[in-house]
Motif scaffolding. Sequence first.
Motif, PDB file in Angstrom:
ATOM      1  N   LYS A   1      85.093 130.910  65.676  1.00 34.74           N
ATOM      2  CA  LYS A   1      84.385 131.297  64.440  1.00 34.74           C
ATOM      3  C   LYS A   1      84.274 130.132  63.455  1.00 34.74           C
ATOM      4  N   GLY A   2      84.510 128.906  63.929  1.00 34.39           N
ATOM      5  CA  GLY A   2      84.242 127.745  63.110  1.00 34.39           C
ATOM      6  C   GLY A   2      82.748 127.549  62.959  1.00 34.39           C
ATOM      7  N   ALA A   3      82.310 127.128  61.784  1.00 36.76           N
ATOM      8  CA  ALA A   3      80.878 127.018  61.507  1.00 36.76           C
ATOM      9  C   ALA A   3      80.533 125.673  60.892  1.00 36.76           C
ATOM     10  N   VAL A   4      79.303 125.246  61.145  1.00 33.86           N
ATOM     11  CA  VAL A   4      78.715 124.087  60.481  1.00 33.86           C
ATOM     12  C   VAL A   4      77.490 124.568  59.729  1.00 33.86           C
ATOM     13  N   VAL A   5      77.366 124.172  58.474  1.00 31.08           N
ATOM     14  CA  VAL A   5      76.178 124.486  57.684  1.00 31.08           C
ATOM     15  C   VAL A   5      75.365 123.206  57.531  1.00 31.08           C
ATOM     16  N   ILE A   6      74.089 123.281  57.920  1.00 27.62           N
ATOM     17  CA  ILE A   6      73.178 122.150  57.821  1.00 27.62           C
ATOM     18  C   ILE A   6      72.220 122.382  56.660  1.00 27.62           C
TER      19      ILE A   6
ATOM     20  N   ALA B   1      82.639 133.998  59.954  1.00 32.45           N
ATOM     21  CA  ALA B   1      82.921 132.601  60.259  1.00 32.45           C
ATOM     22  C   ALA B   1      83.637 131.901  59.111  1.00 32.45           C
ATOM     23  N   LYS B   2      84.193 130.736  59.417  1.00 32.20           N
ATOM     24  CA  LYS B   2      84.797 129.855  58.419  1.00 32.20           C
ATOM     25  C   LYS B   2      84.107 128.502  58.515  1.00 32.20           C
ATOM     26  N   VAL B   3      83.592 128.011  57.415  1.00 27.96           N
ATOM     27  CA  VAL B   3      82.862 126.746  57.410  1.00 27.96           C
ATOM     28  C   VAL B   3      83.818 125.578  57.635  1.00 27.96           C
ATOM     29  N   ALA B   4      83.554 124.817  58.683  1.00 33.30           N
ATOM     30  CA  ALA B   4      84.374 123.646  59.002  1.00 33.30           C
ATOM     31  C   ALA B   4      83.724 122.355  58.523  1.00 33.30           C
ATOM     32  N   ALA B   5      82.407 122.359  58.368  1.00 29.89           N
ATOM     33  CA  ALA B   5      81.708 121.143  57.946  1.00 29.89           C
ATOM     34  C   ALA B   5      80.390 121.519  57.283  1.00 29.89           C
ATOM     35  N   ILE B   6      80.010 120.727  56.278  1.00 30.02           N
ATOM     36  CA  ILE B   6      78.726 120.845  55.600  1.00 30.02           C
ATOM     37  C   ILE B   6      78.017 119.515  55.800  1.00 30.02           C
TER      38      ILE B   6
ATOM     39  N   ARG C   1      79.095 116.076  54.103  1.00 31.20           N
ATOM     40  CA  ARG C   1      78.913 114.799  54.777  1.00 31.20           C
ATOM     41  C   ARG C   1      77.448 114.368  54.773  1.00 31.20           C
ATOM     42  N   ILE C   2      77.227 113.064  54.562  1.00 31.73           N
ATOM     43  CA  ILE C   2      75.901 112.471  54.575  1.00 31.73           C
ATOM     44  C   ILE C   2      75.979 111.142  55.328  1.00 31.73           C
ATOM     45  N   HIS C   3      74.833 110.521  55.536  1.00 27.98           N
ATOM     46  CA  HIS C   3      74.819 109.131  55.987  1.00 27.98           C
ATOM     47  C   HIS C   3      74.937 108.250  54.750  1.00 27.98           C
ATOM     48  N   GLU C   4      75.758 107.224  54.826  1.00 28.67           N
ATOM     49  CA  GLU C   4      76.042 106.407  53.649  1.00 28.67           C
ATOM     50  C   GLU C   4      74.785 105.773  53.054  1.00 28.67           C
ATOM     51  N   ALA C   5      73.780 105.503  53.877  1.00 29.96           N
ATOM     52  CA  ALA C   5      72.564 104.869  53.375  1.00 29.96           C
ATOM     53  C   ALA C   5      71.779 105.763  52.428  1.00 29.96           C
ATOM     54  N   ASP C   6      72.124 107.042  52.375  1.00 29.15           N
ATOM     55  CA  ASP C   6      71.450 107.973  51.461  1.00 29.15           C
ATOM     56  C   ASP C   6      72.260 108.259  50.202  1.00 29.15           C
ATOM     57  N   ARG C   7      73.390 107.584  50.026  1.00 32.79           N
ATOM     58  CA  ARG C   7      74.213 107.873  48.850  1.00 32.79           C
ATOM     59  C   ARG C   7      73.459 107.565  47.553  1.00 32.79           C
TER      60      ARG C   7
ATOM     61  N   LEU D   1      78.305 110.156  58.467  1.00 27.21           N
ATOM     62  CA  LEU D   1      77.421 110.682  59.506  1.00 27.21           C
ATOM     63  C   LEU D   1      76.681 109.526  60.179  1.00 27.21           C
ATOM     64  N   ASN D   2      77.418 108.720  60.908  1.00 29.36           N
ATOM     65  CA  ASN D   2      76.852 107.556  61.569  1.00 29.36           C
ATOM     66  C   ASN D   2      76.243 107.934  62.913  1.00 29.36           C
ATOM     67  N   ASP D   3      75.321 107.094  63.373  1.00 26.80           N
ATOM     68  CA  ASP D   3      74.692 107.332  64.671  1.00 26.80           C
ATOM     69  C   ASP D   3      75.761 107.429  65.759  1.00 26.80           C
ATOM     70  N   GLY D   4      75.687 108.481  66.554  1.00 26.11           N
ATOM     71  CA  GLY D   4      76.653 108.678  67.630  1.00 26.11           C
ATOM     72  C   GLY D   4      77.869 109.489  67.253  1.00 26.11           C
ATOM     73  N   ALA D   5      78.037 109.787  65.963  1.00 23.18           N
ATOM     74  CA  ALA D   5      79.174 110.616  65.538  1.00 23.18           C
ATOM     75  C   ALA D   5      79.002 112.042  66.055  1.00 23.18           C
ATOM     76  N   VAL D   6      80.105 112.750  66.154  1.00 22.52           N
ATOM     77  CA  VAL D   6      80.095 114.150  66.584  1.00 22.52           C
ATOM     78  C   VAL D   6      80.812 114.984  65.530  1.00 22.52           C
ATOM     79  N   VAL D   7      80.112 115.981  65.006  1.00 22.64           N
ATOM     80  CA  VAL D   7      80.696 116.923  64.049  1.00 22.64           C
ATOM     81  C   VAL D   7      81.202 118.117  64.841  1.00 22.64           C
ATOM     82  N   LYS D   8      82.471 118.483  64.624  1.00 21.42           N
ATOM     83  CA  LYS D   8      83.084 119.535  65.422  1.00 21.42           C
ATOM     84  C   LYS D   8      83.435 120.749  64.579  1.00 21.42           C
ATOM     85  N   ALA D   9      83.287 121.924  65.190  1.00 17.88           N
ATOM     86  CA  ALA D   9      83.755 123.181  64.614  1.00 17.88           C
ATOM     87  C   ALA D   9      84.219 124.045  65.771  1.00 17.88           C
ATOM     88  N   GLY D  10      85.523 124.084  66.002  1.00 12.43           N
ATOM     89  CA  GLY D  10      86.021 124.760  67.189  1.00 12.43           C
ATOM     90  C   GLY D  10      85.487 124.061  68.428  1.00 12.43           C
TER      91      GLY D  10
END
Length: 217
Positions: free
Chosen positions: A30-35, A53-58, A83-89, A116-125
């Motif tokens: 029940k881990g969730a990611v919100v995009i 669910a429980k939000v694990a990452a935004i 989380r964002i890509h640093e180039a958009d800060r 949020l770099n290229d190739g990174a993996v965001v996990k939720a469960g």
Amino acid sequence: MLQARPVLLETFSVGPLGCNCSILVDPVSKGAVVIDPGGDFDKIRARVEQAGAKVAAIVHTHTHIDHVGATAPLQRWSGAAARIHEADRFLYDMLPVQAAMLGIALPERCEVDGDLNDGAVVKAGGLDLHVLHTPGHTPGSVSFLVIAETGAVAFTGDTLFRRSIGRTDLWGGDSRAIVSSIRGKLLTLDPSTRVVTGHGPSTTIGEERDRNPFLRS
């Protein structure tokens, strides 16, 4: 080889500009990611609660104001990192300018991680959300890919739309970069991959490869 996993997915429109917000849930943990929580926090919270669910990452495809409007209250309620890509800060720091230009309310700010770099993996469960850096609409635009049992799904934000591509006339936009990102990172995906866009209807990689007039040689 990316492993297909069971994923519950819901996409719905939020905020004054109709941003597509998506909630992905691992049905086991029940881990969730919100995009792209672009607004309407109460609506997003209700959908998360309905899923049990429980939000694990935004995470954000980019930091234009219509894609981050509900980030702060969602982070405060869930305790999840945003989380964002640093180039958009720099765009996140420019929220007052964005709000004034569009004539919409200035959203509350919060701490955001620029990892949020290229190739990174965001996990939720057991859910794995793969990060593809797809600059052009903004310097830090990213797309996300999940390999679900029902098929692959790409979340392309405002980079790739049904029969269109994102605008490049705002801060940091680059017309050559966006086409290069789409051709190099997105059109190389399996043609059956479903595309959840930042606004408007979904499409598939195959459809856009064949029918998108902005991507013709």
